[in-house]
Each structure stands twice: as structure tokens, then as C-alpha cells.
Write a protein that holds these residues in place. Sequence first.
Motif, PDB file in Angstrom:
ATOM      1  N   VAL A  91     -28.533  40.248  34.927  1.00  0.00           N
ATOM      2  CA  VAL A  91     -28.557  40.907  33.618  1.00  0.00           C
ATOM      3  C   VAL A  91     -27.289  40.573  32.831  1.00  0.00           C
ATOM      4  O   VAL A  91     -27.341  40.234  31.638  1.00  0.00           O
ATOM      5  N   ASP A 147     -27.359  36.845  31.739  1.00  0.00           N
ATOM      6  CA  ASP A 147     -28.336  36.570  30.685  1.00  0.00           C
ATOM      7  C   ASP A 147     -28.000  37.289  29.383  1.00  0.00           C
ATOM      8  O   ASP A 147     -28.410  36.844  28.305  1.00  0.00           O
ATOM      9  N   TRP A 148     -27.272  38.393  29.470  1.00  0.00           N
ATOM     10  CA  TRP A 148     -26.869  39.093  28.245  1.00  0.00           C
ATOM     11  C   TRP A 148     -26.003  38.158  27.391  1.00  0.00           C
ATOM     12  O   TRP A 148     -26.208  38.041  26.180  1.00  0.00           O
ATOM     13  N   THR A 174     -27.702  35.605  24.263  1.00  0.00           N
ATOM     14  CA  THR A 174     -27.070  35.764  22.955  1.00  0.00           C
ATOM     15  C   THR A 174     -26.660  34.404  22.414  1.00  0.00           C
ATOM     16  O   THR A 174     -26.842  34.108  21.228  1.00  0.00           O
ATOM     17  N   SER A 208     -32.693  41.323  28.710  1.00  0.00           N
ATOM     18  CA  SER A 208     -31.580  41.029  27.798  1.00  0.00           C
ATOM     19  C   SER A 208     -32.048  40.207  26.605  1.00  0.00           C
ATOM     20  O   SER A 208     -31.537  40.363  25.489  1.00  0.00           O
ATOM     21  N   THR A 214     -30.880  41.643  23.094  1.00  0.00           N
ATOM     22  CA  THR A 214     -29.720  41.059  22.415  1.00  0.00           C
ATOM     23  C   THR A 214     -30.018  40.472  21.039  1.00  0.00           C
ATOM     24  O   THR A 214     -29.232  40.720  20.102  1.00  0.00           O
ATOM     25  N   ILE A 253     -20.744  41.985  24.739  1.00  0.00           N
ATOM     26  CA  ILE A 253     -21.001  40.977  25.782  1.00  0.00           C
ATOM     27  C   ILE A 253     -19.900  41.011  26.832  1.00  0.00           C
ATOM     28  O   ILE A 253     -20.162  40.951  28.040  1.00  0.00           O
ATOM     29  N   VAL A 313     -20.406  43.955  29.281  1.00  0.00           N
ATOM     30  CA  VAL A 313     -21.556  43.790  30.176  1.00  0.00           C
ATOM     31  C   VAL A 313     -21.254  42.744  31.252  1.00  0.00           C
ATOM     32  O   VAL A 313     -21.559  42.954  32.437  1.00  0.00           O
TER      33      VAL A 313
END
Length: 518
Positions: free
Chosen positions: A292, A295-296, A300, A428, A432, A455, A458
Motif C-alpha cells: 500500500v 503504490d501510494w 501518484t 491507492s 490518490t 505520500i 504513508v
Amino acid sequence: MVLRGWRLVLNRVIFIPQRYVLGIMGLFALANSFTMRVCLSMTITQMVTKTAPSEHIIGEVCPDYDQETNVTKDITPYNSSSVFVVRERYDWDEATQGLLLSAFYYGYVITHLPGGILAEKFGGKWTLGLGLLVTSVATALTPLAVYLGGAVGLFIIRVIEGLGEGTVTPAFVLLLARWVPASERSRFGAMIFGGAQVGNIFGPYLSGLIMADGGDWHNVFYFFGGLGVIWFLFWTVLCYSTPNIHPFISDEEKKFLNDSISASGLHKKLNPVPFKALLRSKALWALMLAAVGHDWGYFTMITDLPKYFSDVLKFNIKETGLMSALPYVAMYICSFTFASICDYCIHKKWHTIGTGRKIYTTISATIPAIFMMLASYSGCDRIAAVAYFIVSMAFMGGFYSVKINPMDIAPNYAGTCSAFSNGLAAVSGIITPYLVGLLTPDQSIHQWRIAFWLIFGVLIGTNLIYVIWGSGEPEWWDDVDKYGYPPDWKHGPLKKRREDFEKKVVYPKHDHSPIAAD
């Protein structure tokens, strides 16, 4: 007879080990899947009406260095050498654009778990191949969907694209578990999943070239959708779900793989997925949260970085394509470098598999988080911003040594575990783009800086969780016959085998390990 003759010819002509053929075709598959995924991030900059920034903007707004050139290109449909088709531009605000950019991931999340289960039941070849075929056809139909339904049509067709592509990662992780020995996994993981960076490189770059000088954005979708259909035709002929059913693999390679691959699913039919144990696994939850975090930041970048270069730093469309591709060139190169180092250190026993996964999770989270923040504080300095983004994405390539972690903790159920980790992480992709659209209504540097701070938090937080609870060892529930039940297991047997009933096996009240009755 004809098919048999072709197989004999291929068996003699193709001298490349078939696991490498699978790896090369996998690279092309991921490359094309990501070009289809990210091409909207480029085309949407040419699909929407550009509005002047409002007077109440808080923070820096960069000057448009190419304003005169851009205006000329936007309003001139004809020059001495070419005739350009002038397409309608749509009045979609930033929140709507964010929703459209996230639409792909609504479908992508849904088919992850079914894709993993189907791959384990029917094999990875057709689960993956047919999924990508659906995405390819839907991509080619995107201009028609926009023409018929506008934003709603685009949203629906992007969801369909995501539904097809959601099967890809779970199926590939399972294929790797069936085809690749443990000592080669990081390299194969980098080879195949590094194809995502090839897609991220050529998707924006080729899209920019296709749309430069008044080019039609429709052609971007036709081009990448057509490539996907061509890939599918080669995939059906060259690749198979396991070495044991491959018609022209050499006997030497087949024996080597059967001797060196631990997944029992290669040798016998698997039992049903042990969901109640899988969902209680700390190692799997740690991997899911690490994914997570990765990929966040990653989603983005692939969905919104072209908009940042175009709307904030004011690059023109051709420059935006090139600038958006450069960070992924660095990421692709570094993914192989990190993977080779990781495999070498594991082979030399300088550290365990689990330690290696934690090292590269940390590298791929903390360093990118720092450099993304530096990019946001570089203001309108184009060179500095691009350099910081390149460094950030380069170190994010270390995560491909971690993406294959499902093969470490559950080689037999790698498809399902990958579906959980990649599927949860893909949420995500839903959040995002829409969140960035809400946070950056005026596309100012100050507004974007808030998105980058989010970002940062996270990435750092999810990395700490993986460092504490992540693992590189097989979980007991992956093969109960081999590992047995842990002493603290209080949730009943994972399966009831025929031999258990024949031996009249009983399960004591506080110990659920099977024992034969007296």
C-alpha cells in the motif's frame, strides 16, 4: 499431426531455456499493460479545456515558458506539411479528472482475488492472457466510449480495462512460483515486473510523440490497444502454466525445475486456499501494508506526474512525455541492480531472504519519500524538480525485490497472496488521483506540496510495519502436511483429508494438530 510437427520443430529450434522465454514475454506483457494503464495520464492533458488560474491561488505558480508556442499549436489545425484533426475539448475540472484517472483501479481491485484463485485452479497462462486481451480491446475502444458517453463513457471503459488487468500480477506471481527457482526469483521478478517501468517509459514518451504538433489523441489508444492484441497471439503459442505441460521444453530444464522448485502445486493438486489462516498471517498483512505504501507513492507518480510537469512546471506535451519517462528509465535500471545484489547476497548467505526483503523495502520507501519532498520544495526550478523525481523513482525500483515476497511466504498459494497484497495496494490507485485532484484545484506548488507530504507519511509508516512483521520464510499454512499446525492455533483444521477419516483422526480440544486415534 501438424501441431505435433510444429512442436518438434520448435523443440529443436528454440534453444533458449523456456523460463527465460516466459520472462521475456512477461516483460512485454507488463510493459504493454502499463502503457495502456498510463496513457490516459498523457492524453487527458490534451482532452480537457485549459482554464486560467484563479486570482486567489495560495503558493507559487510557474510561468508558462512556451505560452506563445502552445497557443499557436492549439488553434492552428493546418500547416504547410500536415493536416490536423481538431478534437473537441471537455470541460472537466480537476476533481473530475482525478476520478477519471482513478477509474481504472475500481476494476483492477475487483479482479485481483478472483484472478489469483482462477490462476491456481486453471493455470496462469489463460487467466493472464485473456485478462490482458480484454484490456487491449477496451483500450482500442476508448475513443468510441468518450464519443458516445463523454466522462461517463470514459469512466466505464476504464473500469473494464482495470477488470481485465487485475488478473495480471496474481497470475504472474503464480507462474514465477511454478517456473523459477528461489535463487533466481529476484532477477526474474525484476525482469518481469520491471516491464512496468518499460511501459511507464514508452507510454508517456510515445504518447507525447503521437500527440505532438497537433496529433490526434485517439491514435494513442488505437496504438497501445493494438500492441496488446499482437502480444496475446504470441503468448498463446509460446507460454504455458507449468514446465510439466510445456510441449517443447528440454528434458534437462524440466528435470532441473522439478528438482529445484519447492511449490507442491507443481507436483500435485492443491487443497483449497486456507483463508482463515491466510487472513491471520502477520507476514502477509505486513506485506500488504508495505505494498500500500509503495503504490501510494508509485500510483501518484504514474497518474499525476504528467499533469505536474504540464500544469505546474509548464512543459509542452512533447517535453512532458520525455520528462515523465525519464524517472522510469532510472527505476528500470535500478530495479535490476537492486535485484541482482539481493540475489547475490542471498546466494552467498550474507543475509537471509527475509532480511533482504526488509532492506529493499526500506530503500524503496525512505529515499523516494525524501526526494519527493525535495522536488516539491524546488519550486519552479525545472532541472532540480526533474532530477529529484528521477532519483526518487530510481530508488523506488528496490521494491521489485519485495514484490515477489508472496513466493517466499506461500509458494503454493502465491497467486492468492499476491492478489491480496497487490489488490489492497491498488486501492491507492483509486484514492490518490481523486485526492490529488481535490488537494490541487489550482495546480499550485503549495497545494502539491501538501500531497507530497501525505505520500511521505504513508511511505515511512508502512515501511516500519514491514520491518517489524515482514518475513521471508514459508508460512506453516502453505503446506500443513510438511509444517504441521502451530501450538497456538485455535481455529480448527484447515482441511479434512480422506486419510484422516480412514485413520479416524481426532482433533484434541486445545491442540488442532492431527493425531491418529488409539
